[in-house]
Motif scaffolding. Structure first.
Motif, PDB file in Angstrom:
ATOM      1  N   VAL A 249     104.991  51.986   9.768  1.00  0.00           N
ATOM      2  CA  VAL A 249     103.937  52.831  10.337  1.00  0.00           C
ATOM      3  C   VAL A 249     102.677  52.011  10.553  1.00  0.00           C
ATOM      4  N   VAL A 250     101.801  52.515  11.392  1.00  0.00           N
ATOM      5  CA  VAL A 250     100.473  51.938  11.591  1.00  0.00           C
ATOM      6  C   VAL A 250      99.505  53.099  11.798  1.00  0.00           C
ATOM      7  N   LYS A 251      98.285  52.940  11.327  1.00  0.00           N
ATOM      8  CA  LYS A 251      97.311  54.008  11.526  1.00  0.00           C
ATOM      9  C   LYS A 251      97.099  54.245  13.011  1.00  0.00           C
ATOM     10  N   LYS A 252      97.016  55.509  13.386  1.00  0.00           N
ATOM     11  CA  LYS A 252      96.965  55.886  14.793  1.00  0.00           C
ATOM     12  C   LYS A 252      95.786  55.237  15.507  1.00  0.00           C
ATOM     13  N   GLU A 253      94.657  55.082  14.815  1.00  0.00           N
ATOM     14  CA  GLU A 253      93.473  54.512  15.456  1.00  0.00           C
ATOM     15  C   GLU A 253      93.732  53.084  15.927  1.00  0.00           C
ATOM     16  N   PHE A 254      94.512  52.321  15.168  1.00  0.00           N
ATOM     17  CA  PHE A 254      94.844  50.960  15.568  1.00  0.00           C
ATOM     18  C   PHE A 254      95.926  50.963  16.653  1.00  0.00           C
ATOM     19  N   TYR A 255      96.905  51.838  16.497  1.00  0.00           N
ATOM     20  CA  TYR A 255      97.983  51.904  17.479  1.00  0.00           C
ATOM     21  C   TYR A 255      97.446  52.242  18.863  1.00  0.00           C
ATOM     22  N   ASP A 256      96.537  53.193  18.932  1.00  0.00           N
ATOM     23  CA  ASP A 256      96.010  53.632  20.221  1.00  0.00           C
ATOM     24  C   ASP A 256      95.220  52.535  20.932  1.00  0.00           C
ATOM     25  N   GLU A 257      94.701  51.545  20.182  1.00  0.00           N
ATOM     26  CA  GLU A 257      93.958  50.453  20.810  1.00  0.00           C
ATOM     27  C   GLU A 257      94.876  49.551  21.631  1.00  0.00           C
ATOM     28  N   ASP A 258      96.118  49.363  21.194  1.00  0.00           N
ATOM     29  CA  ASP A 258      97.032  48.457  21.894  1.00  0.00           C
ATOM     30  C   ASP A 258      98.473  48.767  21.508  1.00  0.00           C
ATOM     31  N   PRO A 259      99.043  49.852  22.038  1.00  0.00           N
ATOM     32  CA  PRO A 259     100.422  50.208  21.674  1.00  0.00           C
ATOM     33  C   PRO A 259     101.423  49.089  21.941  1.00  0.00           C
ATOM     34  N   ALA A 260     101.230  48.361  23.058  1.00  0.00           N
ATOM     35  CA  ALA A 260     102.186  47.313  23.416  1.00  0.00           C
ATOM     36  C   ALA A 260     102.245  46.218  22.350  1.00  0.00           C
ATOM     37  N   LEU A 261     101.094  45.907  21.749  1.00  0.00           N
ATOM     38  CA  LEU A 261     101.052  44.867  20.721  1.00  0.00           C
ATOM     39  C   LEU A 261     101.930  45.248  19.529  1.00  0.00           C
ATOM     40  N   TYR A 262     101.769  46.463  19.052  1.00  0.00           N
ATOM     41  CA  TYR A 262     102.530  46.882  17.876  1.00  0.00           C
ATOM     42  C   TYR A 262     104.014  47.020  18.200  1.00  0.00           C
ATOM     43  N   ASN A 263     104.318  47.400  19.421  1.00  0.00           N
ATOM     44  CA  ASN A 263     105.713  47.465  19.824  1.00  0.00           C
ATOM     45  C   ASN A 263     106.335  46.072  19.886  1.00  0.00           C
ATOM     46  N   ARG A 264     105.544  45.062  20.273  1.00  0.00           N
ATOM     47  CA  ARG A 264     106.053  43.683  20.298  1.00  0.00           C
ATOM     48  C   ARG A 264     106.366  43.202  18.879  1.00  0.00           C
ATOM     49  N   ILE A 265     105.526  43.598  17.925  1.00  0.00           N
ATOM     50  CA  ILE A 265     105.777  43.198  16.541  1.00  0.00           C
ATOM     51  C   ILE A 265     107.056  43.851  16.020  1.00  0.00           C
ATOM     52  N   ILE A 266     107.260  45.112  16.379  1.00  0.00           N
ATOM     53  CA  ILE A 266     108.495  45.786  15.976  1.00  0.00           C
ATOM     54  C   ILE A 266     109.699  45.131  16.645  1.00  0.00           C
ATOM     55  N   ASP A 267     109.557  44.726  17.902  1.00  0.00           N
ATOM     56  CA  ASP A 267     110.639  43.991  18.567  1.00  0.00           C
ATOM     57  C   ASP A 267     110.949  42.695  17.818  1.00  0.00           C
ATOM     58  N   TYR A 268     109.896  42.047  17.323  1.00  0.00           N
ATOM     59  CA  TYR A 268     110.049  40.816  16.550  1.00  0.00           C
ATOM     60  C   TYR A 268     110.834  41.092  15.266  1.00  0.00           C
ATOM     61  N   PHE A 269     110.481  42.168  14.556  1.00  0.00           N
ATOM     62  CA  PHE A 269     111.231  42.536  13.349  1.00  0.00           C
ATOM     63  C   PHE A 269     112.681  42.855  13.703  1.00  0.00           C
ATOM     64  N   THR A 270     112.890  43.555  14.809  1.00  0.00           N
ATOM     65  CA  THR A 270     114.241  43.924  15.232  1.00  0.00           C
ATOM     66  C   THR A 270     115.086  42.686  15.519  1.00  0.00           C
ATOM     67  N   GLU A 271     114.494  41.677  16.162  1.00  0.00           N
ATOM     68  CA  GLU A 271     115.213  40.427  16.418  1.00  0.00           C
ATOM     69  C   GLU A 271     115.604  39.747  15.112  1.00  0.00           C
ATOM     70  N   ASN A 272     114.694  39.765  14.146  1.00  0.00           N
ATOM     71  CA  ASN A 272     114.997  39.181  12.843  1.00  0.00           C
ATOM     72  C   ASN A 272     116.121  39.936  12.154  1.00  0.00           C
ATOM     73  N   TYR A 273     116.069  41.256  12.245  1.00  0.00           N
ATOM     74  CA  TYR A 273     117.119  42.059  11.612  1.00  0.00           C
ATOM     75  C   TYR A 273     118.456  41.815  12.291  1.00  0.00           C
ATOM     76  N   GLN A 274     118.472  41.664  13.610  1.00  0.00           N
ATOM     77  CA  GLN A 274     119.720  41.395  14.316  1.00  0.00           C
ATOM     78  C   GLN A 274     120.289  40.038  13.905  1.00  0.00           C
ATOM     79  N   TRP A 275     119.398  39.054  13.699  1.00  0.00           N
ATOM     80  CA  TRP A 275     119.861  37.750  13.224  1.00  0.00           C
ATOM     81  C   TRP A 275     120.549  37.904  11.864  1.00  0.00           C
ATOM     82  N   TYR A 276     119.933  38.713  10.985  1.00  0.00           N
ATOM     83  CA  TYR A 276     120.548  38.970   9.681  1.00  0.00           C
ATOM     84  C   TYR A 276     121.928  39.599   9.846  1.00  0.00           C
ATOM     85  N   LYS A 277     122.045  40.599  10.718  1.00  0.00           N
ATOM     86  CA  LYS A 277     123.337  41.257  10.917  1.00  0.00           C
ATOM     87  C   LYS A 277     124.380  40.283  11.450  1.00  0.00           C
ATOM     88  N   ASP A 278     123.944  39.388  12.336  1.00  0.00           N
ATOM     89  CA  ASP A 278     124.875  38.413  12.907  1.00  0.00           C
ATOM     90  C   ASP A 278     125.318  37.366  11.885  1.00  0.00           C
TER      91      ASP A 278
END
Length: 345
Positions: A249-278
């Motif tokens: 989660v992220v506080k809404k006030e920060f998320y609303d400033e730059d949603p794309a940024l936080y989504n990129r970080i989640i994509d980064y975590f997802t890539e790491n998790y996929q590496w773990y699964k592989d």
């Protein structure tokens, strides 16, 4: 950068850390001129610092690629990886006033909403799933010779749970009431440490109890115990999903400033998790070597959990029932606006 919290850290330490971080202002962008109108060069914009809080104080295979920088960080952001045990991770998430992607349980993210602290749920942090044998780790068990045969038989009994405000306990109660029409008020729910549940059952202090997943998958479990309800499997059959236990989660006030940024970080975590699964076999062996736990147990548990992914409409449907039970049990004051809380595809 990785920052670890030692087990037993206090709230004052978290607040002190947050205060020190707040002193590290980012360098601004722009230019200035001297008295003669000559351009004075300024330093370029610094990457935005974002805390990424994860739950681990020892070796955790899921976090191995993150901690070893296997996947490059996204451009334009400096991710400070913070590791802590679960309760400490939640405390830091709640205390931080800086851009922080933290961890909150399904109960605490709903409770924060009802108390006026709005977080955006970015992705599930931990979700139990139906495993290869068609079951889940979310089970309530009783002694093999018990006369308790069905969930309805739990009425009038003493049942061990992980805590009244625990998400797994609320999921269990949701399955009992919504699926089996069990009268929850007739059950004496008793909060117990999961490692004490087997002994309390054997001594007759409990009639049934939630068990720790490590105990459920041990050899000999079926020789002494039987499953009364696999409540996560029941939730899956009823709602079409096992609702996540915790979220990034992220506080809404920060998320609303730059949603794309936080989504990129989640994509980064997802890539790491996929590496773990592989590479789950290799990493599970590393975890077994580091912890001394059984490789087979660690590897098996990986098939019963899921990280990242999306919050779905089915999840939201399940959470309506979940938060309704939480409200009835006095855990939260009202049911949060789930469309405001969750981001769905």
């Amino acid at each position: 950068m990785i920052i670890r919290f030692k087990k037993g850290a206090t709230m004052k330490q978290f607040i002190a850390l947050t205060f020190m971080l707040s002193l590290l202002f980012l360098t601004g962008c722009g230019s200035d001129y001297d008295d003669e109108g000559t351009l004075i060069p300024t330093e370029p914009i610094s990457d935005l610092e974002v805390e990424l809080v994860v739950t681990s104080v020892e070796f955790n295979g899921v976090l191995y690629p993150l901690e070893n920088d296997i996947i490059p960080e996204p451009e334009g952001v400096d991710i400070n990886l913070r590791t802590a045990d679960y309760s400490e991770a939640e405390l830091f998430t709640l205390a931080s006033n800086e851009p922080t992607i933290g961890v909150l349980s399904n109960i605490n993210v709903g409770r924060a909403f009802t108390e006026g602290e709005i977080y955006k749920v970015l992705t599930p942090y931990y979700r139990e799933i139906v495993g290869p044998n068609g079951d889940t780790m979310g089970k309530v068990v009783t002694m093999l010779d018990s006369n308790i045969m069905t969930p309805k038989d739990l009425e009038g009994k003493r049942v061990g749970i992980q805590g009244e405000a625990d998400g797994s306990s609320i999921a269990f109660m949701t399955a009992l009431k919504k699926i089996y029409q069990v009268d929850l008020d007739t059950i004496e729910f008793i909060a117990v440490e999961s490692n004490m549940a087997p002994l309390m059952l054997q001594e007759g202090n409990l009639d049934a109890s939630m068990f720790d997943s490590d105990y459920i998958i041990t050899e000999g479990f079926s020789e002494s115990y039987k499953v009364v309800i696999d409540f996560n499997r029941e939730m899956y059959d009823f709602y079409g999903t096992v609702p996540p236990a915790s979220f990034f989660v992220v506080k809404k006030e920060f998320y609303d400033e730059d949603p794309a940024l936080y989504n990129r970080i989640i994509d980064y975590f997802t890539e790491n998790y996929q590496w773990y699964k592989d590479n789950v076999e290799e990493v599970s062996q590393l975890e077994a070597d580091a912890s001394g736990d059984s490789y087979e147990t660690i590897r098996l548990k990986a098939d019963y959990e899921e990280r990242a992914g999306k919050v779905t409409e089915k999840d939201i449907g399940a959470f309506y029932g979940f938060y309704e039970i939480a409200k009835e049990r006095g855990v939260i004051d009202f049911i949060p606006d789930l469309n405001e809380l969750f981001i769905t595809p």
